[in-house]
Scaffold this active site. Sequence first.
Site, short mmCIF file in Angstrom:
data_model
loop_
_atom_site.label_atom_id
_atom_site.label_comp_id
_atom_site.label_asym_id
_atom_site.label_seq_id
_atom_site.Cartn_x
_atom_site.Cartn_y
_atom_site.Cartn_z
N MET A 3 8.81 9.62 5.82
CA MET A 3 9.35 9.11 7.09
C MET A 3 9.09 10.12 8.21
SD MET A 3 10.83 6.60 8.56
CE MET A 3 12.11 5.49 7.97
N ARG A 10 -3.53 9.00 2.76
CA ARG A 10 -4.78 9.53 2.20
C ARG A 10 -4.96 8.88 0.82
NH1 ARG A 10 -5.94 10.68 6.60
NH2 ARG A 10 -6.36 12.72 7.53
N GLU A 45 -14.37 8.21 0.06
CA GLU A 45 -14.67 7.37 1.21
C GLU A 45 -16.13 7.61 1.59
OE1 GLU A 45 -11.80 8.04 4.30
OE2 GLU A 45 -10.16 7.29 3.06
N HIS A 95 -10.93 3.11 6.71
CA HIS A 95 -10.26 4.24 7.36
C HIS A 95 -10.30 4.10 8.90
CE1 HIS A 95 -8.88 8.62 6.65
NE2 HIS A 95 -8.30 8.11 7.73
#
Length: 336
Positions: free
Chosen positions: A165, A249, A278, A297
């Site tokens: 958070m 991530r 990625e 992304h």
Amino acid sequence: MNPDTAASPDHRPRVLVTRRIHEAGLQQLGEHTRLEVWDGAMPPSREELLRRAEGCEGLVTLLSDRVDGELLDRAGPQLKVVCNYAVGFNNIDVQAAAQRDVAVGNTPDVLTDATADLAVALLLAAARRLPEAIDQVRQGRWKTWEPLGLLGVDLVGKTLGIVGMGRIGLATAQRLHAGWGMRVLYTARDPKPDADSRLDARHVDLPTLLASSDFVSIHCPLTEQTAGLIDAEALARMPQHAVLVNTARGEVVDQDALAAALEKRQIFAAGLDVTTPEPLPPEHPLVGLDNCVIAPHIGSASQDSRRRMSEIAAQNVLAGLRGEPLPHPVSTGEAG
Ligand code: NAP
């Protein structure tokens, strides 16, 4: 040589930007530095990066650049500042930079709304099976109005679990609490009184969050503590109708475990903006699953965010070159 025509040497500090970023920041940097921008369509190779960093006093890096002791040493002792064109900085060895007196900055806040918007978009797309529905139309498989076809899960009044958070977690929770009346549970290292009072949110442990949430959205940094946090055991705690969203991530989620859970319909769907590696190869099991929505992304990929990220990167680098505190420093206590 005619002294009037001889070019005077440019003593301004050298700065390397490892990809072409929004013009706003490049302009600021160009006014005060000898600026070099890597213009390739792909990131520079490791060798190219090491070579071009040599002699620089400032670097603007991307999350695809590994900034470690080797790179810092190749740059040389004159290197004063590195700014990541991102809020996450798991690609930077912050300790190695501190040991060499190199200031490290990032570009927080200005991408919070764009990334939270994308988390909500992925949550909706996964919950309402949007990519499957769009494919049906595009591929000519839309035959009639289906009473029982493409049924998704409902959002109103459900429980949202935010893992991490912080800025983006809070912005995502605000959207789903205000718009869909979701009850909010969250994890973080410390409770967040602001979220508790504004969203009636509750700080819980991860097993409780996973077992009690209809939607789980991941917003923690990638650190030693969060790598593989959402593994097979964690996924097994989630209800069968649950949707998992990850805009943090890729490494935070065990992707093999996620693929297995989605394939077995152990959870309903997932929406991912980040993966490992990625790009994710097209033959990866997650890519072929109709209950997994994957974006390349693009969390911060909005016009305003990328412009402001560029401006902040320039401000960080220029402050670092002057030996001043960075307006947006990362701190070693914040790793990731
Ligand atoms: P932030 O404000 O620092 O928030 C991160 C939150 O994660 C903090 O509340 C922190 O708790 C919490 N956290 C840290 N370790 C944790 C752990 N072990 N378990 C649970 N929570 C933990 O960062 P942000 O600006 O929201 O960004 C979050 C992440 O999003 C970034 O690190 C980046 O990787 C990712 N991101 C992705 C995109 C994209 O394009 N997809 C764009 C922007 C950011 P405490 O406050 O108690 O320490």
